[in-house]
Design a protein around this motif. Structure first.
Motif, mmCIF file in Angstrom:
data_model
loop_
_atom_site.group_PDB
_atom_site.id
_atom_site.type_symbol
_atom_site.label_atom_id
_atom_site.label_comp_id
_atom_site.label_asym_id
_atom_site.label_seq_id
_atom_site.Cartn_x
_atom_site.Cartn_y
_atom_site.Cartn_z
ATOM 1 N N GLY A 108 16.986 24.702 77.394
ATOM 2 C CA GLY A 108 17.302 24.201 78.730
ATOM 3 C C GLY A 108 18.552 23.344 78.753
ATOM 4 O O GLY A 108 19.241 23.258 79.761
ATOM 5 N N VAL A 109 18.873 22.671 77.650
ATOM 6 C CA VAL A 109 20.059 21.825 77.591
ATOM 7 C C VAL A 109 21.289 22.645 77.193
ATOM 8 O O VAL A 109 22.368 22.486 77.763
ATOM 9 C CB VAL A 109 19.829 20.660 76.604
ATOM 10 C CG1 VAL A 109 21.111 19.902 76.335
ATOM 11 C CG2 VAL A 109 18.767 19.728 77.142
ATOM 12 N N ILE A 110 21.121 23.533 76.235
ATOM 13 C CA ILE A 110 22.267 24.262 75.690
ATOM 14 C C ILE A 110 22.695 25.410 76.602
ATOM 15 O O ILE A 110 23.896 25.659 76.775
ATOM 16 C CB ILE A 110 21.937 24.762 74.267
ATOM 17 C CG1 ILE A 110 21.777 23.563 73.334
ATOM 18 C CG2 ILE A 110 23.017 25.689 73.748
ATOM 19 C CD1 ILE A 110 21.296 23.918 71.957
ATOM 20 N N ALA A 111 21.747 26.115 77.219
ATOM 21 C CA ALA A 111 22.093 27.299 78.023
ATOM 22 C C ALA A 111 23.017 26.960 79.205
ATOM 23 O O ALA A 111 24.027 27.648 79.400
ATOM 24 C CB ALA A 111 20.831 27.996 78.488
ATOM 25 N N PRO A 112 22.734 25.950 80.032
ATOM 26 C CA PRO A 112 23.655 25.661 81.140
ATOM 27 C C PRO A 112 25.045 25.251 80.655
ATOM 28 O O PRO A 112 26.052 25.611 81.279
ATOM 29 C CB PRO A 112 22.987 24.508 81.883
ATOM 30 C CG PRO A 112 21.566 24.577 81.524
ATOM 31 C CD PRO A 112 21.525 25.148 80.158
ATOM 32 N N ALA A 113 25.089 24.528 79.548
ATOM 33 C CA ALA A 113 26.396 24.128 79.023
ATOM 34 C C ALA A 113 27.190 25.352 78.589
ATOM 35 O O ALA A 113 28.401 25.449 78.841
ATOM 36 C CB ALA A 113 26.223 23.172 77.856
ATOM 37 N N LEU A 114 26.542 26.307 77.979
ATOM 38 C CA LEU A 114 27.234 27.540 77.583
ATOM 39 C C LEU A 114 27.660 28.352 78.796
ATOM 40 O O LEU A 114 28.745 28.945 78.813
ATOM 41 C CB LEU A 114 26.333 28.379 76.673
ATOM 42 C CG LEU A 114 26.113 27.841 75.261
ATOM 43 C CD1 LEU A 114 25.100 28.697 74.511
ATOM 44 C CD2 LEU A 114 27.423 27.802 74.497
ATOM 45 N N LEU A 115 26.812 28.412 79.827
ATOM 46 C CA LEU A 115 27.155 29.183 81.034
ATOM 47 C C LEU A 115 28.350 28.561 81.749
ATOM 48 O O LEU A 115 29.202 29.280 82.266
ATOM 49 C CB LEU A 115 25.947 29.270 81.964
ATOM 50 C CG LEU A 115 24.823 30.179 81.463
ATOM 51 C CD1 LEU A 115 23.631 30.080 82.400
ATOM 52 C CD2 LEU A 115 25.304 31.608 81.349
ATOM 53 N N ARG A 116 28.411 27.240 81.796
ATOM 54 C CA ARG A 116 29.537 26.584 82.463
ATOM 55 C C ARG A 116 30.856 26.872 81.743
ATOM 56 O O ARG A 116 31.870 27.115 82.381
ATOM 57 C CB ARG A 116 29.300 25.073 82.515
ATOM 58 C CG ARG A 116 28.375 24.673 83.613
ATOM 59 C CD ARG A 116 28.350 23.151 83.778
ATOM 60 N NE ARG A 116 27.068 22.782 84.343
ATOM 61 C CZ ARG A 116 26.182 21.998 83.778
ATOM 62 N NH1 ARG A 116 26.446 21.448 82.622
ATOM 63 N NH2 ARG A 116 25.042 21.738 84.363
#
Length: 162
Positions: free
Chosen positions: A119-127
Motif C-alpha cells: 500500500g505504501v510502495i505501489a502509489p509511489a511507483l505509480l506516481r
C-alpha cells in the motif's frame, strides 16, 4: 617315511610342578637393619625366602571435621529450585500447545506487513511512472451517455472525447 634314530638325553626331563633345582645358590649380602632406608623392611615370603620390600607408611588419622550449620541462602536456593524448575516445565508445556497458534499468527503478521508495504510502495511507483510517461500526451476524458425508454426499449448512447 623312515624315522631317524634318536639318542637319549643326558639331562633329566622336568615336569610341570616339579621343583626347579638351581646349580648354585646365589648369596645376597645381608644389610643391617640400621642401613635400611625408610619405607623398606625385611620380609619373609611364603616360600621361606627373606627379602627386602617397600612398605606403606601407616595411614595418618583422618581429621574429623565438625558439622557446620547450613547457610540460610543455601536453604532458600534449595527450596526455590523445584519451584523454578516446575515453572520452566509449565512454560515449555504451554508453548508446545500454543505453537500452532503462534505459527499462524506470525504468518498473518507477515501478510499484514506485506499488505502495508504494498500500500505504501505501489502509489509511489505509480506516481513516478505516470509523471514520466504523460509529458508527451495530454490526459483525455471520455464520457458515455446511455439511455433507453420502456421495459423493452432499445438503448442508444453517445461517446464524447474531450
Amino acid at each position: 617315511m623312515p624315522y631317524e634314530h634318536t639318542t637319549a638325553s643326558t639331562t633329566p626331563a622336568t615336569r610341570y610342578g616339579d621343583p626347579v633345582l638351581y646349580p648354585t645358590a646365589v648369596q645376597q649380602p645381608l644389610m643391617l637393619p640400621a642401613e635400611l632406608p625408610p619405607g623398606v623392611e625385611m620380609v619373609i615370603l611364603p616360600g621361606g625366602i627373606r627379602t627386602l620390600a617397600y612398605t606403606q607408611p601407616p595411614a595418618a588419622p583422618a581429621a574429623t571435621v565438625a558439622a557446620q550449620p547450613i547457610p540460610a541462602w543455601a536453604k532458600t536456593t534449595a527450596l526455590l529450585a523445584p519451584t523454578i524448575g516446575g515453572g520452566v516445565a509449565a512454560a515449555g508445556f504451554g508453548i508446545s500447545y500454543a505453537a500452532p497458534g503462534l505459527i499462524a499468527m506470525t504468518e498473518a503478521l507477515w501478510a499484514a506487513i506485506a499488505l502495508i508495504a504494498a500500500g505504501v510502495i505501489a502509489p509511489a511507483l505509480l506516481r513516478t511512472t505516470r509523471k514520466a510517461g504523460n509529458r508527451s500526451a495530454p490526459v483525455q476524458h471520455i464520457t458515455q451517455n446511455i439511455s433507453a425508454s420502456g421495459m423493452f426499449g432499445r438503448a442508444s448512447g453517445t461517446v464524447n472525447n474531450r
